[in-house]
Enzyme design. Structure first.
Site, PDB file in Angstrom:
ATOM      1  N   ASP A  62       0.856  -1.192   0.000  1.00  0.00           N
ATOM      2  CA  ASP A  62       0.000   0.000   0.000  1.00  0.00           C
ATOM      3  C   ASP A  62       0.894   1.245   0.000  1.00  0.00           C
ATOM      4  O   ASP A  62       1.707   1.420   0.909  1.00  0.00           O
ATOM      5  CB  ASP A  62      -0.897  -0.022   1.245  1.00  0.00           C
ATOM      6  CG  ASP A  62      -1.824   1.177   1.292  1.00  0.00           C
ATOM      7  OD1 ASP A  62      -1.535   2.117   2.042  1.00  0.00           O
ATOM      8  OD2 ASP A  62      -2.817   1.183   0.554  1.00  0.00           O
ATOM      9  N   THR A  95      -3.233   5.457  -3.996  1.00  0.00           N
ATOM     10  CA  THR A  95      -2.128   6.134  -3.298  1.00  0.00           C
ATOM     11  C   THR A  95      -0.799   5.946  -4.028  1.00  0.00           C
ATOM     12  O   THR A  95       0.062   6.805  -3.967  1.00  0.00           O
ATOM     13  CB  THR A  95      -1.990   5.596  -1.854  1.00  0.00           C
ATOM     14  OG1 THR A  95      -1.966   4.178  -1.886  1.00  0.00           O
ATOM     15  CG2 THR A  95      -3.148   6.049  -0.993  1.00  0.00           C
ATOM     16  N   THR A  96      -0.633   4.811  -4.719  1.00  0.00           N
ATOM     17  CA  THR A  96       0.605   4.575  -5.485  1.00  0.00           C
ATOM     18  C   THR A  96       0.536   5.329  -6.815  1.00  0.00           C
ATOM     19  O   THR A  96       1.502   5.975  -7.215  1.00  0.00           O
ATOM     20  CB  THR A  96       0.798   3.064  -5.732  1.00  0.00           C
ATOM     21  OG1 THR A  96       0.732   2.393  -4.476  1.00  0.00           O
ATOM     22  CG2 THR A  96       2.133   2.788  -6.376  1.00  0.00           C
ATOM     23  N   ASP A 395      -9.341   0.153   2.212  1.00  0.00           N
ATOM     24  CA  ASP A 395      -9.331   0.600   0.805  1.00  0.00           C
ATOM     25  C   ASP A 395     -10.599   0.130   0.091  1.00  0.00           C
ATOM     26  O   ASP A 395     -11.218   0.894  -0.652  1.00  0.00           O
ATOM     27  CB  ASP A 395      -8.097   0.053   0.070  1.00  0.00           C
ATOM     28  CG  ASP A 395      -6.823   0.802   0.451  1.00  0.00           C
ATOM     29  OD1 ASP A 395      -6.927   1.770   1.232  1.00  0.00           O
ATOM     30  OD2 ASP A 395      -5.740   0.422  -0.021  1.00  0.00           O
TER      31      ASP A 395
END
Length: 558
Positions: A62, A95-96, A395
């Site tokens: 994550d 988020t990445t 998530d």
């Protein structure tokens, strides 16, 4: 990992760096942050093992969880890490992607900085590209029926397919959809609001198998009844009273002294205390409750009166848990027992039961008629596994919440980015002036996502990207992308690889706005004083300049 900006020392504690060097240092720092988590994008991504501050181990892919643990000194890199946190708080996923995209936007801008383009020109082109990209998203977005469980399941599965729990199939997606539909509140016009933090509690209990995890139609708390031998541990259709006041004799606000003249007065004082508690319990028992829960203390005498009346009691409950129980069973939290009314009693729960799981007792208030709060019970082999499953579940719940809030879908597997890139390349010919080139570079930067996906699948990147660009030329085949598991070029609708509109739009906005902000920084000034080495001479006293000294002052070189 530590990245440091080269800075020019000017005076005692003031450091300053300016111009092209700053832009270069900022871009390098941003690229370094993007490279750290680039390999964690996609279903075939790598995991990172991190040592946290407490000496514990975190195994995750994550983006936000990784960057949270990294210690970076460079201010631009710190700013990049904030993007991941913003994305996580706002939409809970991507988020990445946001870091990879922002890093690529800055990377393509470096060529223009080297050619002495003004950063404002580049930012203007990027802002124009962002507006056009959002317009493309609106055009290719597909509406989804939130009541169609199959479509919802497919979407949540595709968004957590890149995570560690992707290997467990529908399990996490089912948990997320059940939890968000249970705790949702209708706002009208087909819109629903889901407060994940407030009304969905994730309770992790080591032991058992991950398949034993489930969503409770009610609330579970890590508490036992106050007097297990005398109070019932299982009640069907309980009448529940919730209090946030102590059921014990009130103590003075500050130090209180009582002077007793006769020995009998002591007995009178004790009787007054007992009478006070007896009245409190009488006011509560008047409503014939089966279960009394309070956030504060419960005296031994009060326990005696309650257990004598066949009422179970739980004390010292967290405020947040009390709020969840109120939402689940329809009770109202009362501040004073004398203000209790029949409407404050919760009758919505079907079962109250205390069970032992592992070494601890847990109280379950379940089978509620119309619960507006719930608990997700997670079981697993170890704490590390449970922590990662919880991150993935958060998530998944965020994705489900986003769909309930804004029911629109976009293709996953890099198809959205390729469509945006192809459309922007076409439009770049109509952009006038020097902004044309940065606009075109922004279009190329969007290809970073499918390119990284191809790399993480172990494919021939050049061949795959050429095929994809051919299919997306002229803005056609908007739903063709990479299947991150097999590495095939397929139609995303057929494979049900989807993304939420909210997540994609937020990713694009955050990445481009952050890139523009970092490009517009032309000075890094640090006013941090260096620590003095032991044994060094004392620092000089600051000198006050006079008018005569002003003419002799040296100019600061550019």
């Amino acid at each position: 990992m530590a990245l440091h900006a080269p800075v020019l020392v000017l005076k005692d504690s003031l450091k300053r760096e300016s111009g092209a060097k700053v832009h270069q240092a900022n871009i390098q720092a941003a690229k370094a942050v993007a490279d750290i988590i680039r390999t964690t994008l996609g279903p075939r991504s790598m995991l990172k093992m991190l040592l946290d501050a407490g000496g514990g181990i975190v195994v995750t892919n994550d983006g936000n969880a990784i960057l949270r643990e990294i210690d970076i000194a460079h201010p631009a890199a710190k700013s990049m890490i904030e993007l991941s946190r913003t994305q996580d708080e706002e939409v809970g996923d991507g988020t990445t992607s946001v870091i990879v995209l922002a890093g690529e936007m800055l990377h393509v801008a470096q060529a223009f900085i080297d050619k002495n383009y003004h950063p404002t020109v580049i930012c203007r082109a990027y802002t124009k590209a962002l507006d056009d990209a959002i317009a493309v998203l609106d055009k290719i977005a597909m509406p989804v029926d939130v009541n169609d469980r199959g479509a919802m399941l497919g979407l949540v599965k595709s968004s957590i397919g890149t995570k560690f729990t992707g290997q467990f199939g529908d399990l996490i997606a089912d948990l997320a959809i059940d939890a968000t539909t249970t705790a949702g509140v209708d706002l009208g016009q087909g819109m629903r609001e889901v407060d994940i933090k407030k009304y969905i509690k994730v309770e992790k209990v080591p032991g058992g198998q991950l398949e034993d995890s489930r969503v409770l139609k009610g609330v579970m708390i890590n508490k036992d009844v106050v007097s297990p031998g005398k109070m019932s541990r299982k009640i069907v259709n309980p009448r529940i009273i919730l209090l946030d006041c102590p059921v014990e004799y009130k103590k003075g606000e500050n130090q209180t002294n009582a002077e007793l003249m006769k020995e009998e007065d002591w007995q009178v004082l004790l009787e007054m205390e007992e009478e006070y508690i007896k009245n409190l319990c009488a006011q509560i028992l008047k409503f014939k409750p089966d279960l009394v829960i309070t956030e504060k203390g419960l005296s031994d005498l009060a326990i005696h009166y309650l257990s004598k009346a066949g009422v179970s009691a739980i004390r010292r409950l967290r405020k947040t848990d009390n709020n969840r129980i109120a939402k689940a069973c329809g009770a109202v939290i009362v501040n004073r027992p004398e203000e209790l009314q029949e409407s404050d009693v919760g009758t919505g729960a079907g079962l109250f039961e205390v069970k032992k799981i592992g070494d601890e007792f847990f109280a379950f208030i379940v089978d509620c008629k119309d619960p507006k709060a719930c608990t997700v019970l997670l079981r697993g082999a170890s704490k590390d596994v449970l922590n990662e499953v919880e991150r993935n579940l958060q998530d998944a719940m965020s994705v489900a919440r986003n769909i309930l809030k804004n029911p629109k879908l976009l293709p996953g597997g890099g198809a959205t980015e390729l469509t945006v890139s192809a459309t922007l390349k076409q439009k770049s010919s109509s952009v006038e002036g020097v902004e044309k080139w940065p606009y075109e570079a922004a279009a190329l930067a969007f290809e970073a996502i499918p390119r990284t996906l191809a790399q993480n699948c172990g494919l021939n990147v050049i061949r795959i990207m050429t095929q994809l660009q051919g299919k997306h030329a002229n803005g056609e085949n908007a739903w063709v992308g990479i299947d991150g598991r097999s590495g095939d070029i397929v139609d995303m609708k057929e494979r049900k690889i989807w993304d939420s509109y909210s997540v994609k739009a937020q990713t694009f906005k955050t990445a481009i706005e952050a890139a523009c902000m970092l490009l517009r920084i032309d000075d890094i000034v640090s006013g941090i004083k260096k620590k003095q080495a032991p044994g060094a001479s004392a620092p000089k006293q600051p000198q006050i300049e006079t008018e005569g000294d002003a003419d002799n002052e040296q100019m600061i070189p550019e």
